[in-house]
Motif scaffolding. Structure first.
Motif, mmCIF file in Angstrom:
data_model
loop_
_atom_site.group_PDB
_atom_site.id
_atom_site.type_symbol
_atom_site.label_atom_id
_atom_site.label_comp_id
_atom_site.label_asym_id
_atom_site.label_seq_id
_atom_site.Cartn_x
_atom_site.Cartn_y
_atom_site.Cartn_z
ATOM 1 N N ASP A 125 0.808 -1.208 0.000
ATOM 2 C CA ASP A 125 0.000 0.000 0.000
ATOM 3 C C ASP A 125 0.846 1.263 0.000
ATOM 4 O OD1 ASP A 125 -0.754 0.131 3.598
ATOM 5 O OD2 ASP A 125 1.110 -0.156 2.484
ATOM 6 N N ARG A 126 2.118 1.106 -0.396
ATOM 7 C CA ARG A 126 2.972 2.277 -0.417
ATOM 8 C C ARG A 126 3.986 2.151 -1.538
ATOM 9 N NH1 ARG A 126 4.553 2.091 5.423
ATOM 10 N NH2 ARG A 126 2.530 1.071 5.483
ATOM 11 N N TYR A 171 7.301 4.509 -3.447
ATOM 12 C CA TYR A 171 8.181 5.658 -3.353
ATOM 13 C C TYR A 171 8.853 5.905 -4.700
ATOM 14 C CZ TYR A 171 7.807 4.273 1.575
ATOM 15 O OH TYR A 171 7.339 3.915 2.826
ATOM 16 N N SER A 215 14.440 11.936 -2.516
ATOM 17 C CA SER A 215 13.042 11.545 -2.477
ATOM 18 C C SER A 215 12.187 12.512 -3.285
ATOM 19 C CB SER A 215 12.552 11.515 -1.028
ATOM 20 O OG SER A 215 11.177 11.177 -0.979
ATOM 21 N N VAL A 229 6.057 10.165 -2.047
ATOM 22 C CA VAL A 229 5.659 9.044 -1.214
ATOM 23 C C VAL A 229 4.163 8.856 -1.419
ATOM 24 C CG1 VAL A 229 5.574 8.098 1.113
ATOM 25 C CG2 VAL A 229 7.424 9.650 0.472
ATOM 26 N N LEU A 289 0.973 6.666 -0.373
ATOM 27 C CA LEU A 289 0.647 5.785 0.747
ATOM 28 C C LEU A 289 -0.766 5.213 0.708
ATOM 29 C CD1 LEU A 289 2.387 7.686 3.674
ATOM 30 C CD2 LEU A 289 3.181 5.644 2.479
ATOM 31 N N ARG A 326 9.308 -3.847 1.608
ATOM 32 C CA ARG A 326 9.485 -5.297 1.564
ATOM 33 C C ARG A 326 8.463 -6.016 2.417
ATOM 34 N NH1 ARG A 326 13.762 -6.910 4.064
ATOM 35 N NH2 ARG A 326 14.137 -8.794 2.851
ATOM 36 N N GLY A 339 4.324 -2.342 7.151
ATOM 37 C CA GLY A 339 4.826 -1.249 7.957
ATOM 38 C C GLY A 339 5.926 -0.445 7.315
ATOM 39 N N GLY A 340 6.641 -1.040 6.377
ATOM 40 C CA GLY A 340 7.668 -0.294 5.669
ATOM 41 C C GLY A 340 8.979 -0.180 6.392
ATOM 42 N N ALA A 341 9.080 -0.713 7.614
ATOM 43 C CA ALA A 341 10.311 -0.542 8.375
ATOM 44 C C ALA A 341 11.429 -1.450 7.914
ATOM 45 C CB ALA A 341 10.050 -0.793 9.864
ATOM 46 N N ASP A 342 11.077 -2.550 7.232
ATOM 47 C CA ASP A 342 12.107 -3.525 6.894
ATOM 48 C C ASP A 342 12.692 -3.312 5.512
ATOM 49 O OD1 ASP A 342 9.776 -6.315 6.440
ATOM 50 O OD2 ASP A 342 9.639 -4.194 5.963
ATOM 51 N N GLY A 343 12.771 -2.081 5.074
ATOM 52 C CA GLY A 343 13.517 -1.755 3.875
ATOM 53 C C GLY A 343 12.685 -1.747 2.613
ATOM 54 N N LEU A 344 13.312 -1.310 1.554
ATOM 55 C CA LEU A 344 12.639 -1.159 0.263
ATOM 56 C C LEU A 344 13.218 -2.097 -0.781
ATOM 57 C CD1 LEU A 344 12.483 2.743 0.038
ATOM 58 C CD2 LEU A 344 10.752 1.183 0.933
ATOM 59 N N PHE A 401 13.777 -1.994 -4.796
ATOM 60 C CA PHE A 401 13.827 -0.994 -5.853
ATOM 61 C C PHE A 401 13.679 -1.628 -7.233
ATOM 62 C CE2 PHE A 401 15.191 3.066 -4.027
ATOM 63 C CZ PHE A 401 15.475 2.675 -2.731
ATOM 64 N N TYR A 405 19.478 -4.282 7.712
ATOM 65 C CA TYR A 405 18.782 -3.129 8.237
ATOM 66 C C TYR A 405 18.615 -3.249 9.745
ATOM 67 C CZ TYR A 405 14.529 -6.041 8.134
ATOM 68 O OH TYR A 405 13.607 -7.036 8.319
ATOM 69 N N THR A 408 5.878 4.258 8.210
ATOM 70 C CA THR A 408 7.202 4.853 8.025
ATOM 71 C C THR A 408 7.174 5.873 6.888
ATOM 72 O OG1 THR A 408 7.788 2.969 6.642
ATOM 73 C CG2 THR A 408 8.560 2.945 8.904
#
Lengths: 113, 116
Positions: A30-31, A33, A45, A48, A50, A93, A96-101, A103, B48, B102
């Protein structure tokens, strides 16, 4: 495995023209970048996105997100030389988006006078 | 604010040598990341961290180790460098917004590493 595909990977266009870069991703997210990278530089950037249906505009660039189609677009209106750069899309990935992107490979854009 | 800084900017190693790349951020961000960028490959996540004292593997973790002893620093180590680790390394950080999602990642200037 999450995959992010951009097309085209290379684009040469003339100033004043319009064009769209496409970004498809393979799993539910759902996000989305968008980043810009100039040669030898870091990533900046741009947008974004979302939520489904999100649309954002900055100058001659406009980005949108369709989470149902797993598709984002970056539209360039009346291109100018200063927009020449490599553009990356990325999605998270995991939740929540905290565990990286993850590309895409990037779209190398050259805008000629 | 300096944002995200990386040390060193350039480095040349011989195969088998070790080194540590330092990333520092002054934005009080919880999350920090190491990516590598190779021609035509985009960026790929190495490791990370979602907080001080925690680390996790990304997409391409083999041959690298990381540590986050302080919230503002994230170290990337190469124990025995190989030519396949020739790349540009980017550090990034992000934070948790009030809506518990985030924000975008803020990238450092990169470290260009060559392994001979």
């Amino acid at each position: 495995e999450l995959k992010v595909e951009q097309n085209p990977l290379f684009l040469s266009m003339q100033e004043g023209k319009n064009y769209t870069i496409y970004c498809n991703y393979s799993t539910t997210s759902d996000r989305l970048y968008w980043y810009r990278q100039d040669p030898g530089k870091s990533l900046e950037s741009l947008f974004v996105l979302l939520s489904n249906g999100a649309v954002k505009q900055e100058g001659r660039l406009m980005a949108s997100l369709d989470t149902k189609a797993r598709l984002s677009t970056l539209h360039i209106t009346a291109a100018v030389h200063d927009l020449s750069a490599t553009y990356f899309c990325a999605t998270s990935r995991g939740g929540g988006g905290a565990d990286g992107l993850t590309f895409g490979k990037g779209t190398h854009l050259i805008i000629q006078p | 604010n300096a944002g995200v800084t990386q040390t060193p900017k350039f480095r040349v190693l011989k195969t088998g040598q070790s080194m540590t790349l330092l990333c520092a951020q002054d934005m009080n961000h919880e999350y920090m990341y190491w990516y590598r960028q190779d021609p035509g490959m985009g960026l790929r996540l190495i490791h990370y961290s979602v907080g001080e004292g925690t680390t996790a593997k990304g997409e391409v973790p083999d041959g690298y180790n990381v540590s986050r002893l302080k919230k503002q620093n994230f170290l990337l180590g190469l124990e025995s460098a190989a030519p396949s680790q020739t790349s540009v390394y980017f550090c990034a950080s992000s934070y948790l917004r009030k809506d518990l999602r985030t924000d975008t990642q803020y990238f450092g200037p990169g470290t260009r590493l060559t392994v001979l």
